[in-house]
Design a protein around this motif. Structure first.
Motif, mmCIF file in Angstrom:
data_model
loop_
_atom_site.group_PDB
_atom_site.id
_atom_site.type_symbol
_atom_site.label_atom_id
_atom_site.label_comp_id
_atom_site.label_asym_id
_atom_site.label_seq_id
_atom_site.Cartn_x
_atom_site.Cartn_y
_atom_site.Cartn_z
ATOM 1 N N VAL A 1 -0.730 -7.532 24.847
ATOM 2 C CA VAL A 1 -0.441 -8.963 25.287
ATOM 3 C C VAL A 1 1.041 -9.009 25.491
ATOM 4 O O VAL A 1 1.590 -9.757 26.410
ATOM 5 N N ASP A 2 1.855 -8.733 24.482
ATOM 6 C CA ASP A 2 3.230 -8.829 24.410
ATOM 7 C C ASP A 2 3.825 -8.206 25.694
ATOM 8 O O ASP A 2 4.660 -8.503 26.249
ATOM 9 N N ARG A 3 3.403 -6.939 25.787
ATOM 10 C CA ARG A 3 3.921 -6.137 26.868
ATOM 11 C C ARG A 3 3.519 -6.515 28.226
ATOM 12 O O ARG A 3 4.265 -6.537 29.242
ATOM 13 N N ALA A 4 2.329 -7.181 28.478
ATOM 14 C CA ALA A 4 1.911 -7.851 29.742
ATOM 15 C C ALA A 4 2.992 -9.120 29.942
ATOM 16 O O ALA A 4 3.327 -9.277 31.078
ATOM 17 N N LEU A 5 3.456 -9.902 29.025
ATOM 18 C CA LEU A 5 4.244 -10.770 29.063
ATOM 19 C C LEU A 5 5.779 -10.184 29.421
ATOM 20 O O LEU A 5 6.280 -10.933 30.008
ATOM 21 N N GLN A 6 5.976 -9.257 29.042
ATOM 22 C CA GLN A 6 7.229 -8.384 29.443
ATOM 23 C C GLN A 6 7.238 -8.335 30.871
ATOM 24 O O GLN A 6 8.364 -8.398 31.518
ATOM 25 N N ILE A 7 6.162 -7.568 31.257
ATOM 26 C CA ILE A 7 5.998 -7.456 32.586
ATOM 27 C C ILE A 7 6.233 -8.811 33.584
ATOM 28 O O ILE A 7 6.915 -8.740 34.329
ATOM 29 N N LEU A 8 5.665 -9.777 33.152
ATOM 30 C CA LEU A 8 5.777 -11.102 33.886
ATOM 31 C C LEU A 8 7.182 -11.581 33.848
ATOM 32 O O LEU A 8 7.696 -12.155 34.771
ATOM 33 N N ASP A 9 8.002 -11.162 32.808
ATOM 34 C CA ASP A 9 9.170 -11.587 32.718
ATOM 35 C C ASP A 9 10.204 -10.848 33.605
ATOM 36 O O ASP A 9 10.992 -11.223 34.076
ATOM 37 N N ILE A 10 9.727 -9.502 33.620
ATOM 38 C CA ILE A 10 10.698 -8.522 34.431
ATOM 39 C C ILE A 10 10.469 -8.809 35.922
ATOM 40 O O ILE A 10 11.748 -9.153 36.743
ATOM 41 N N SER B 1 7.437 2.839 37.819
ATOM 42 C CA SER B 1 8.409 3.632 37.016
ATOM 43 C C SER B 1 9.686 2.709 36.441
ATOM 44 O O SER B 1 10.220 2.852 35.283
ATOM 45 N N GLU B 2 10.032 1.809 37.382
ATOM 46 C CA GLU B 2 11.111 0.763 36.796
ATOM 47 C C GLU B 2 10.735 -0.133 35.903
ATOM 48 O O GLU B 2 11.337 -0.042 34.631
ATOM 49 N N ILE B 3 9.379 -0.619 35.656
ATOM 50 C CA ILE B 3 9.026 -1.423 34.775
ATOM 51 C C ILE B 3 8.820 -0.624 33.549
ATOM 52 O O ILE B 3 9.146 -1.028 32.505
ATOM 53 N N ALA B 4 8.235 0.622 33.683
ATOM 54 C CA ALA B 4 7.918 1.345 32.265
ATOM 55 C C ALA B 4 9.324 1.952 31.555
ATOM 56 O O ALA B 4 9.421 1.738 30.565
ATOM 57 N N GLU B 5 10.316 1.930 32.564
ATOM 58 C CA GLU B 5 11.595 2.345 32.047
ATOM 59 C C GLU B 5 12.240 1.529 31.268
ATOM 60 O O GLU B 5 12.780 1.580 30.235
ATOM 61 N N GLU B 6 12.016 0.232 31.911
ATOM 62 C CA GLU B 6 12.899 -1.036 31.096
ATOM 63 C C GLU B 6 12.160 -1.478 29.924
ATOM 64 O O GLU B 6 13.016 -1.683 28.865
ATOM 65 N N MET B 7 10.789 -1.173 30.039
ATOM 66 C CA MET B 7 9.988 -1.454 28.785
ATOM 67 C C MET B 7 10.101 -0.354 27.460
ATOM 68 O O MET B 7 9.564 -0.656 26.399
ATOM 69 N N GLY B 8 10.477 0.914 27.882
ATOM 70 C CA GLY B 8 10.300 1.898 27.144
ATOM 71 C C GLY B 8 8.942 2.327 26.958
ATOM 72 O O GLY B 8 8.740 2.881 25.822
ATOM 73 N N VAL B 9 8.213 2.430 27.820
ATOM 74 C CA VAL B 9 6.749 2.804 27.375
ATOM 75 C C VAL B 9 6.364 4.029 28.618
ATOM 76 O O VAL B 9 7.062 4.190 29.643
#
Length: 266
Positions: free
Chosen positions: A21-30, A40-48
Protein backbone atom coordinates in the motif's frame (compact mmCIF):
# COMPACT_ATOMS: atom_id res chain seq x y z
CA UNK A 1 12.30 -24.83 -4.76
CA UNK A 2 11.94 -22.30 -7.59
CA UNK A 3 13.92 -19.11 -7.32
CA UNK A 4 11.99 -15.91 -6.70
CA UNK A 5 11.72 -13.56 -9.67
CA UNK A 6 10.61 -10.73 -7.37
CA UNK A 7 12.92 -10.14 -4.43
CA UNK A 8 10.31 -7.96 -2.69
CA UNK A 9 7.40 -10.38 -2.90
CA UNK A 10 8.12 -12.17 0.36
CA UNK A 11 8.62 -8.93 2.24
CA UNK A 12 5.25 -7.64 1.04
CA UNK A 13 3.49 -10.83 2.07
CA UNK A 14 5.02 -10.77 5.55
CA UNK A 15 4.01 -7.14 5.98
CA UNK A 16 0.36 -8.01 5.42
CA UNK A 17 0.18 -5.79 2.36
CA UNK A 18 1.08 -2.61 4.29
CA UNK A 19 4.33 -2.19 2.37
CA UNK A 20 2.51 -2.70 -0.92
CA UNK A 21 0.00 0.00 0.00
CA UNK A 22 2.82 2.37 0.91
CA UNK A 23 4.57 1.67 -2.38
CA UNK A 24 1.37 2.13 -4.37
CA UNK A 25 0.96 5.54 -2.77
CA UNK A 26 4.56 6.34 -3.67
CA UNK A 27 3.74 5.58 -7.30
CA UNK A 28 0.76 7.93 -7.21
CA UNK A 29 2.97 10.66 -5.73
CA UNK A 30 5.57 10.16 -8.47
CA UNK A 31 2.97 10.34 -11.24
CA UNK A 32 1.34 13.40 -9.66
CA UNK A 33 4.70 15.14 -9.59
CA UNK A 34 6.10 14.03 -12.95
CA UNK A 35 2.94 13.80 -15.03
CA UNK A 36 3.98 10.45 -16.47
CA UNK A 37 6.73 7.87 -15.96
CA UNK A 38 7.80 4.45 -17.20
CA UNK A 39 8.15 1.28 -15.12
CA UNK A 40 11.94 1.51 -15.01
CA UNK A 41 11.89 5.15 -13.89
CA UNK A 42 9.39 4.40 -11.15
CA UNK A 43 11.28 1.33 -9.95
CA UNK A 44 14.54 3.24 -9.85
CA UNK A 45 13.13 6.15 -7.86
CA UNK A 46 11.46 3.80 -5.38
CA UNK A 47 14.50 1.58 -5.12
CA UNK A 48 12.56 -1.61 -5.90
CA UNK A 49 12.78 -4.41 -8.44
CA UNK A 50 11.17 -3.58 -11.79
CA UNK A 51 8.77 -6.52 -11.40
CA UNK A 52 7.52 -5.04 -8.10
CA UNK A 53 6.78 -1.70 -9.75
CA UNK A 54 5.07 -3.47 -12.66
CA UNK A 55 2.88 -5.56 -10.33
CA UNK A 56 1.80 -2.51 -8.33
CA UNK A 57 1.09 -0.53 -11.50
CA UNK A 58 -1.06 -3.39 -12.74
CA UNK A 59 -3.17 -3.22 -9.57
CA UNK A 60 -3.54 0.55 -9.86
CA UNK A 61 -4.51 0.26 -13.53
CA UNK A 62 -7.16 -2.30 -12.54
CA UNK A 63 -8.66 0.24 -10.15
CA UNK A 64 -8.47 3.01 -12.81
CA UNK A 65 -6.21 5.03 -10.50
CA UNK A 66 -3.47 4.81 -13.13
CA UNK A 67 -3.63 4.42 -16.90
CA UNK A 68 -1.01 3.57 -19.50
CA UNK A 69 -0.45 5.87 -22.45
CA UNK A 70 -0.85 3.60 -25.48
CA UNK A 71 1.51 5.69 -27.62
CA UNK A 72 4.38 6.25 -25.21
CA UNK A 73 3.91 3.27 -22.93
CA UNK A 74 4.31 5.46 -19.87
CA UNK A 75 1.90 5.61 -16.97
CA UNK A 76 -0.25 8.54 -15.85
CA UNK A 77 -2.83 9.15 -13.17
CA UNK A 78 -6.20 7.76 -14.19
CA UNK A 79 -9.78 8.96 -13.97
CA UNK A 80 -10.30 6.97 -10.79
CA UNK A 81 -8.23 9.61 -9.00
CA UNK A 82 -10.62 12.33 -10.18
CA UNK A 83 -13.58 10.28 -9.01
CA UNK A 84 -12.07 9.94 -5.54
CA UNK A 85 -10.93 13.56 -5.36
CA UNK A 86 -14.29 14.96 -6.44
CA UNK A 87 -16.01 13.18 -3.55
CA UNK A 88 -13.83 14.88 -0.92
CA UNK A 89 -14.86 18.58 -1.06
CA UNK A 90 -18.55 17.79 -0.56
CA UNK A 91 -17.71 15.93 2.61
CA UNK A 92 -15.50 18.63 4.06
CA UNK A 93 -17.14 21.22 6.26
CA UNK A 94 -15.20 24.45 6.58
CA UNK A 95 -16.85 25.03 9.97
CA UNK A 96 -15.70 21.66 11.25
CA UNK A 97 -12.21 21.94 9.79
CA UNK A 98 -11.70 25.49 11.06
CA UNK A 99 -13.01 25.09 14.60
CA UNK A 100 -9.76 24.18 16.33
CA UNK A 101 -7.89 26.93 14.49
CA UNK A 102 -10.47 29.56 15.50
CA UNK A 103 -10.16 28.60 19.15
CA UNK A 104 -6.38 28.72 18.94
CA UNK A 105 -6.46 32.22 17.42
CA UNK A 106 -8.89 33.49 20.06
CA UNK A 107 -6.70 32.12 22.85
CA UNK A 108 -3.51 33.53 21.34
CA UNK A 109 -4.71 37.02 20.46
CA UNK A 110 -7.45 37.29 23.13
CA UNK A 111 -10.00 38.80 20.76
CA UNK A 112 -13.09 37.62 18.87
CA UNK A 113 -12.45 35.35 15.88
CA UNK A 114 -15.09 34.78 13.20
CA UNK A 115 -15.45 32.49 10.21
CA UNK A 116 -17.53 33.93 7.37
CA UNK A 117 -18.79 32.86 3.95
CA UNK A 118 -20.54 34.61 1.05
CA UNK A 119 -24.27 33.87 0.96
CA UNK A 120 -27.08 35.78 -0.78
CA UNK A 121 -25.09 38.99 -1.27
CA UNK A 122 -23.99 39.10 2.37
CA UNK A 123 -21.04 38.21 4.54
CA UNK A 124 -22.49 35.48 6.79
CA UNK A 125 -20.73 34.54 10.02
CA UNK A 126 -20.93 30.76 10.43
CA UNK A 127 -18.73 30.24 13.49
CA UNK A 128 -17.10 32.24 16.25
CA UNK A 129 -14.54 31.87 19.03
CA UNK A 130 -14.30 34.36 21.85
CA UNK A 131 -11.03 35.52 23.39
CA UNK A 132 -10.68 35.68 27.18
CA UNK A 133 -10.41 39.48 27.23
CA UNK A 134 -13.27 40.15 24.84
CA UNK A 135 -15.34 43.07 26.12
CA UNK A 136 -18.46 42.40 24.06
CA UNK A 137 -20.47 39.21 24.23
CA UNK A 138 -22.30 39.68 20.92
CA UNK A 139 -22.89 36.40 19.09
CA UNK A 140 -22.16 37.06 15.43
CA UNK A 141 -23.02 33.53 14.25
CA UNK A 142 -25.77 33.72 11.66
CA UNK A 143 -25.45 37.49 11.29
CA UNK A 144 -25.68 38.95 7.78
CA UNK A 145 -23.19 41.78 7.42
CA UNK A 146 -22.49 44.01 4.38
CA UNK A 147 -19.61 42.87 2.22
CA UNK A 148 -18.24 46.36 1.52
CA UNK A 149 -18.01 47.37 5.20
CA UNK A 150 -16.42 44.34 6.86
CA UNK A 151 -12.95 42.81 6.67
CA UNK A 152 -14.25 39.32 5.82
CA UNK A 153 -16.67 40.79 3.30
CA UNK A 154 -13.91 42.69 1.53
CA UNK A 155 -11.78 39.54 1.33
CA UNK A 156 -14.73 37.71 -0.24
CA UNK A 157 -15.48 40.60 -2.62
CA UNK A 158 -11.85 40.83 -3.71
CA UNK A 159 -11.93 37.16 -4.72
CA UNK A 160 -14.88 37.55 -7.09
CA UNK A 161 -14.49 37.99 -10.82
CA UNK A 162 -14.90 41.65 -11.84
CA UNK A 163 -18.21 41.11 -13.64
CA UNK A 164 -19.65 39.04 -10.79
CA UNK A 165 -18.60 41.69 -8.26
CA UNK A 166 -20.07 44.45 -10.44
CA UNK A 167 -23.44 42.68 -10.65
CA UNK A 168 -23.49 42.05 -6.90
CA UNK A 169 -22.60 45.62 -5.90
CA UNK A 170 -25.14 47.11 -8.32
CA UNK A 171 -27.71 44.94 -6.59
CA UNK A 172 -26.70 45.80 -3.02
CA UNK A 173 -25.31 49.29 -3.36
CA UNK A 174 -22.85 50.69 -0.81
CA UNK A 175 -25.02 51.75 2.13
CA UNK A 176 -23.30 53.60 4.96
CA UNK A 177 -23.06 51.86 8.32
CA UNK A 178 -20.87 54.55 9.90
CA UNK A 179 -19.29 57.81 8.69
CA UNK A 180 -16.19 55.72 7.84
CA UNK A 181 -17.94 53.30 5.48
CA UNK A 182 -16.52 53.50 1.95
CA UNK A 183 -19.32 54.52 -0.39
CA UNK A 184 -17.32 55.42 -3.47
CA UNK A 185 -17.10 52.50 -5.91
CA UNK A 186 -13.76 53.52 -7.42
CA UNK A 187 -12.22 53.85 -3.96
CA UNK A 188 -13.59 50.44 -2.98
CA UNK A 189 -12.21 48.80 -6.14
CA UNK A 190 -8.77 50.26 -5.44
CA UNK A 191 -8.90 48.87 -1.93
CA UNK A 192 -9.98 45.44 -3.20
CA UNK A 193 -6.98 45.36 -5.55
CA UNK A 194 -4.72 46.08 -2.58
CA UNK A 195 -6.41 43.32 -0.60
CA UNK A 196 -5.86 40.82 -3.42
CA UNK A 197 -2.20 41.80 -3.60
CA UNK A 198 -1.43 41.79 0.12
CA UNK A 199 -3.64 38.87 1.10
CA UNK A 200 -5.56 40.50 3.95
CA UNK A 201 -8.11 43.23 4.68
CA UNK A 202 -8.26 45.66 7.60
CA UNK A 203 -11.44 47.59 8.38
CA UNK A 204 -11.48 50.33 11.01
CA UNK A 205 -14.89 51.50 12.24
CA UNK A 206 -16.55 51.02 8.84
CA UNK A 207 -19.17 48.59 10.09
CA UNK A 208 -19.44 49.71 13.70
CA UNK A 209 -17.91 52.65 15.56
CA UNK A 210 -15.23 51.44 17.95
CA UNK A 211 -14.65 48.14 16.10
CA UNK A 212 -11.56 47.19 14.07
CA UNK A 213 -11.10 43.88 12.25
CA UNK A 214 -8.63 42.10 10.01
CA UNK A 215 -9.41 39.09 7.77
CA UNK A 216 -7.64 36.66 5.45
CA UNK A 217 -9.01 34.24 2.84
CA UNK A 218 -9.54 30.49 3.08
CA UNK A 219 -9.04 28.49 -0.13
CA UNK A 220 -10.47 25.18 -1.32
CA UNK A 221 -8.80 22.32 -3.19
CA UNK A 222 -8.74 24.22 -6.50
CA UNK A 223 -7.51 27.50 -5.03
CA UNK A 224 -10.84 29.35 -4.93
CA UNK A 225 -11.68 31.54 -1.93
CA UNK A 226 -14.53 29.86 -0.04
CA UNK A 227 -14.47 31.69 3.29
CA UNK A 228 -12.64 34.24 5.39
CA UNK A 229 -11.34 34.15 8.95
CA UNK A 230 -11.17 37.40 10.91
CA UNK A 231 -10.02 38.78 14.24
CA UNK A 232 -11.84 41.83 15.62
CA UNK A 233 -11.53 43.96 18.72
CA UNK A 234 -12.11 47.41 20.18
CA UNK A 235 -10.32 50.07 18.15
CA UNK A 236 -8.74 51.62 21.26
CA UNK A 237 -6.65 48.51 21.86
CA UNK A 238 -6.75 46.49 18.65
CA UNK A 239 -4.44 47.68 15.86
CA UNK A 240 -3.56 44.66 13.69
CA UNK A 241 -1.11 46.41 11.37
CA UNK A 242 1.04 47.58 14.28
CA UNK A 243 0.83 44.35 16.28
CA UNK A 244 4.01 42.37 15.46
CA UNK A 245 3.20 39.00 13.95
CA UNK A 246 -0.59 39.23 14.17
CA UNK A 247 -1.31 39.49 10.45
CA UNK A 248 1.27 36.84 9.63
CA UNK A 249 -0.18 34.60 12.34
CA UNK A 250 -3.68 35.08 10.92
CA UNK A 251 -2.39 34.37 7.40
CA UNK A 252 -0.82 31.12 8.63
CA UNK A 253 -4.09 30.16 10.34
CA UNK A 254 -5.99 30.79 7.09
CA UNK A 255 -3.55 28.56 5.21
CA UNK A 256 -3.87 25.86 7.86
CA UNK A 257 -7.64 25.78 7.39
CA UNK A 258 -7.18 25.91 3.60
CA UNK A 259 -4.91 22.85 3.68
CA UNK A 260 -7.58 21.03 5.72
CA UNK A 261 -9.98 21.88 2.87
CA UNK A 262 -7.63 20.31 0.32
CA UNK A 263 -5.64 23.38 -0.70
CA UNK A 264 -2.03 22.75 -1.73
CA UNK A 265 0.34 25.35 -0.31
CA UNK A 266 2.52 27.15 -2.83
Amino acid sequence: MAARNDPDQGVDAQGGGVQSVDRALQILDILAREGDAGVSEIAEEMGVHKSTASRLLGSLVGRELVRQNSERGKYQLGFGILRLASSVPGRLSVVHEAREVLESLAAQYKETVNLAVLRSDYDVNVDQAMGPSTLATHDWVGSLTPLHATSSGKVLLAALAADERDTLLKRTGLPARTPNTIRNRAELEKQLLDISRQGYAVVQEEFEIGLTAVAVPIFNHVGNVIAAVSISGPTFRFSPETDPGLIEGLREAGLTISVKMGYRRQ
